[in-house]
Design an enzyme around this catalytic site. Structure first.
Site, PDB file in Angstrom:
ATOM      1  N   ASP A 156     -71.860 -53.589 -34.465  1.00 55.15           N
ATOM      2  CA  ASP A 156     -73.141 -52.944 -34.158  1.00 55.15           C
ATOM      3  C   ASP A 156     -74.299 -53.825 -34.618  1.00 55.15           C
ATOM      4  O   ASP A 156     -75.246 -53.342 -35.237  1.00 55.15           O
ATOM      5  CB  ASP A 156     -73.213 -51.572 -34.813  1.00 55.15           C
ATOM      6  CG  ASP A 156     -74.264 -50.668 -34.155  1.00 55.15           C
ATOM      7  OD1 ASP A 156     -74.674 -50.978 -33.016  1.00 55.15           O
ATOM      8  OD2 ASP A 156     -74.677 -49.677 -34.771  1.00 55.15           O
ATOM      9  N   LEU A 216     -84.711 -41.383 -44.707  1.00 56.41           N
ATOM     10  CA  LEU A 216     -85.220 -42.696 -44.301  1.00 56.41           C
ATOM     11  C   LEU A 216     -85.132 -42.916 -42.800  1.00 56.41           C
ATOM     12  O   LEU A 216     -85.990 -43.566 -42.211  1.00 56.41           O
ATOM     13  CB  LEU A 216     -84.455 -43.816 -45.021  1.00 56.41           C
ATOM     14  CG  LEU A 216     -84.687 -43.965 -46.520  1.00 56.41           C
ATOM     15  CD1 LEU A 216     -83.781 -45.050 -47.086  1.00 56.41           C
ATOM     16  CD2 LEU A 216     -86.147 -44.300 -46.814  1.00 56.41           C
ATOM     17  N   GLY A 217     -84.101 -42.403 -42.177  1.00 53.66           N
ATOM     18  CA  GLY A 217     -83.948 -42.623 -40.739  1.00 53.66           C
ATOM     19  C   GLY A 217     -82.682 -41.981 -40.219  1.00 53.66           C
ATOM     20  O   GLY A 217     -81.813 -41.543 -40.977  1.00 53.66           O
ATOM     21  N   LYS A 233     -75.821 -43.023 -46.653  1.00 53.05           N
ATOM     22  CA  LYS A 233     -75.613 -42.751 -45.228  1.00 53.05           C
ATOM     23  C   LYS A 233     -74.520 -41.698 -45.086  1.00 53.05           C
ATOM     24  O   LYS A 233     -73.418 -41.840 -45.618  1.00 53.05           O
ATOM     25  CB  LYS A 233     -75.217 -44.013 -44.470  1.00 53.05           C
ATOM     26  CG  LYS A 233     -75.074 -43.742 -42.975  1.00 53.05           C
ATOM     27  CD  LYS A 233     -75.131 -44.989 -42.143  1.00 53.05           C
ATOM     28  CE  LYS A 233     -75.168 -44.638 -40.663  1.00 53.05           C
ATOM     29  NZ  LYS A 233     -75.258 -45.817 -39.807  1.00 53.05           N
ATOM     30  N   VAL A 293     -79.674 -41.458 -42.893  1.00 49.80           N
ATOM     31  CA  VAL A 293     -79.800 -42.265 -44.110  1.00 49.80           C
ATOM     32  C   VAL A 293     -80.880 -41.644 -44.988  1.00 49.80           C
ATOM     33  O   VAL A 293     -81.985 -41.342 -44.513  1.00 49.80           O
ATOM     34  CB  VAL A 293     -80.154 -43.729 -43.785  1.00 49.80           C
ATOM     35  CG1 VAL A 293     -80.284 -44.548 -45.075  1.00 49.80           C
ATOM     36  CG2 VAL A 293     -79.089 -44.342 -42.887  1.00 49.80           C
ATOM     37  N   GLY A 303     -79.623 -42.258 -36.967  1.00 51.37           N
ATOM     38  CA  GLY A 303     -78.993 -43.076 -35.945  1.00 51.37           C
ATOM     39  C   GLY A 303     -77.834 -42.338 -35.314  1.00 51.37           C
ATOM     40  O   GLY A 303     -77.554 -41.175 -35.633  1.00 51.37           O
ATOM     41  N   GLY A 304     -77.152 -43.043 -34.417  1.00 45.06           N
ATOM     42  CA  GLY A 304     -76.036 -42.405 -33.741  1.00 45.06           C
ATOM     43  C   GLY A 304     -74.879 -42.072 -34.658  1.00 45.06           C
ATOM     44  O   GLY A 304     -74.076 -41.192 -34.362  1.00 45.06           O
ATOM     45  N   MET A 305     -74.782 -42.788 -35.783  1.00 45.83           N
ATOM     46  CA  MET A 305     -73.670 -42.571 -36.699  1.00 45.83           C
ATOM     47  C   MET A 305     -74.080 -41.827 -37.954  1.00 45.83           C
ATOM     48  O   MET A 305     -73.313 -41.762 -38.911  1.00 45.83           O
ATOM     49  CB  MET A 305     -73.046 -43.918 -37.087  1.00 45.83           C
ATOM     50  CG  MET A 305     -72.272 -44.587 -35.966  1.00 45.83           C
ATOM     51  SD  MET A 305     -70.914 -43.567 -35.346  1.00 45.83           S
ATOM     52  CE  MET A 305     -69.885 -43.464 -36.808  1.00 45.83           C
TER      53      MET A 305
END
Length: 583
Positions: A143, A26-27, A49, A34, A29-31
């Site tokens: 965040d 799905l995407g 995640k 997902v 990020g920095g962490m």
């Protein structure tokens, strides 16, 4: 066909096999990353995640992530994406969240630009409610940003996501590090400095989010709210999120939240009212001018043209808008709303005043908007008499072409503006005046009566069954295989279809033992899908697929025999008893 799965997705799928079926990414990020997945036991879509392996390899970070995520999983609020579980599978550390169908606030801003203030305030208020709840439970998000605010499709509800890096309570001195966690653009000064933070740091981030959502279109009230949110010193901000909610209430004029489907219908209703007022004013003025001008050669054919224009407006633009309103009314009924729900919104004291683009700007237009209808009618009557006299004078006075055109334009514009204001007052979307009630009664009767014709309540589609999703995924992957692979495993599609049909029968069975057989059947389907994913990515061979296909065929044979035996037993139990005559 979608891109082949990455090696990390295949490794994750192998680690969670039997519990989740990972569908796609799905995407990122920095962490972490997902993924959209399906909970096999509960038969529902979820989002997984995954903590980056590099961070998961550090014991302190791994334990901190798990402890904070478990605490966040206890948060239960309608504006917070729920965390279902926090899990460790070997080197993988992850948490499973609810899947929200929609888009993030960041995606919405990138697609459509800044939000109208009324919509932005509603979203900010819902996020502030969520933060207030989290802060009461000792959780600081750390965040808050547009990419972590989800907008649910259909309802428009805002949900705060990604509490996975939240701070729970006070950090021990041993865990305080010079590096910071979060997104720098949205961090408070104390968070950037690695200092002590509390809920006011989230309010700073929410204020920066508000700036991104609204752009430069800020009312004085909202500007004051945002300036206080982003104050450099925490003591100068709102003391807590509840105080921010109260100020946002005041910024909204304390109007109650309106469900998005009803708000959409009211906006369409407003648009129809404005258009009817404008068209009626123009038609009346032009017809009066044409009747007055019939004594002159150029005006003899004007009345016919005006009638044709009126017919075009009524049958063209008016019909188009009316069809739109009927369609929205049908959607309202599909969702369970009624005309009474719309009336409740129209009856609100502030509903007639729109703070958006419809507000008049010139002093004359503002005075006209505030004037009661009877004053406008009186002014309109006097103006009509003066207008007739001016038209007659205009027809008999010698003038040049330019002067005549300017006078004619003036004699057209002034009555159109006055009449439009009168009609807009009479037909405004409110039921407090007798004419407004009459207009709404006509619209309610026509719009909703037509919307009910041939209407059936829409069936809300259920979430796609797990066996359907797994079967479709396996069939799609198999169809993309090379020709020689499809020839070697030609029986695979039939085995998948058979398992899918058996899973549906087991799911419908009232027998408690069917649940265990269902899990076995779904596991066999998932294993086949995993092997096909591995073949696509080049991480597994055909021997694995051969072994799992044989195992799946055995499962299908056993389940089929069980289902047939139970069906036969049911027929015997349902058969009527045959009595034997006594000799």
């Amino acid at each position: 066909m979608a891109d082949p799965p990455s090696s990390s997705q295949l490794a994750l799928q192998a680690a969670v096999a039997g519990r989740y079926a990972v569908e796609r990414e799905l995407g990122r990020g920095g962490m972490g990353v997902v993924y959209l997945a399906r909970d096999l036991a509960l038969d529902r879509p979820v989002a997984i995640k995954l903590l980056p392996p590099a961070m998961a390899a550090v014991p302190a970070l791994r334990e901190r992530f798990l402890r904070e995520a478990r605490t966040s999983a206890r948060l239960s609020h309608p504006n917070i994406v729920p965390i279902h579980s926090v899990e460790e599978h070997g080197e993988f550390v992850l948490f499973v969240m609810g899947f929200v169908e929609g888009e993030t606030l960041g995606q919405r801003l990138a697609r459509a630009g800044p939000l109208p203030e009324s919509e932005a305030v509603r979203i900010l208020q819902e996020v502030a409610w969520a933060l207030a709840y989290a802060h009461q439970h000792g959780v600081v998000h750390r965040d808050v940003k547009p990419d972590n605010i989800l907008l649910e499709r259909g309802s428009g509800r805002a949900l705060v996501s990604d509490f996975g890096i939240a701070q729970v309570g006070e950090l021990p001195e041993t865990e305080r590090r010079p590096e910071v966690v979060g997104t720098a653009r949205f961090m408070s000064p104390e968070q950037l400095a690695g200092g002590r933070i509390d809920g006011r740091s989230d309010l700073y981030s929410l204020g920066v989010t508000a700036v991104h959502a609204l752009g430069t279109r800020l009312s004085p009230r909202m500007q004051a709210v945002i300036e206080r949110c982003v104050a450099p010193l925490p003591d100068d901000r709102f003391p807590n999120a509840e105080s921010l909610v109260e100020r946002l209430d005041a910024a909204r004029g304390r109007q109650a939240l309106v469900p998005v489907p009803i708000a959409r219908f009211v906006e369409q209703y407003k648009a129809l009212t404005v258009e009817v007022s404008s068209y009626a004013a123009i038609v009346i003025v032009l017809m009066a001018q044409s009747i007055t001008a019939t004594a002159w050669p150029w005006g003899r054919g004007a009345l016919l043209l005006i009638m044709m224009y009126s017919a075009f407006v009524a049958s063209g633009l008016g019909l188009f808008r009316f069809v739109q309103l009927v369609r929205e009314a049908r959607r309202l009924m599909d969702l369970g709303y009624s005309p009474a729900d719309v009336r409740a919104v129209l009856d609100r004291p502030d509903e007639g005043a729109d703070e958006g683009a419809e507000a008049p700007r010139s002093p004359l237009m503002r005075r006209l908007a505030r004037a009661p209808a009877w004053q406008l009618l009186g002014v309109g009557g006097a103006a009509s008499a003066a207008w007739v006299a001016a038209m007659l004078a205009w027809a008999n006075i010698s003038r040049g072409t330019i002067v005549g055109a300017l006078l004619f334009a003036l004699l057209s514009l002034v009555p159109v503006v006055l009449l439009r204001s009168v009609f807009a007052k009479l037909l405004r979307p409110s039921r407090r005046s007798w004419w407004g009630r009459f207009w709404w009664k006509v619209m309610e009767w026509k719009v909703f009566k037509i919307a009910r014709l041939g209407h059936r309540a829409a069936q809300i589609p259920a979430s796609e069954r797990t066996e359907v999703a797994l079967g479709a995924g396996a069939q799609e992957l198999f169809g993309a295989m090379p020709k020689e692979v499809r020839a070697r495993f030609a029986e695979l599609p039939a085995v998948v279809d058979r398992l899918e049909a058996q899973a549906a029968r087991l799911r419908a069975s009232p027998n408690p033992a069917a649940a265990e057989r269902l899990s076995t059947t779904l596991a066999a389907m998932e294993r086949l899908r995993l092997d096909l994913l591995g073949l696509t990515a080049g991480t597994s061979g055909q021997d694995d697929l051969t072994a799992d296909l044989l195992a799946a065929e055995e499962v299908a044979v056993r389940v089929e025999a069980l289902l047939d035996a139970r069906a036969e037993l049911g027929r015997l139990l349902d058969a009527p008893a045959v009595s034997t005559p006594v000799p």
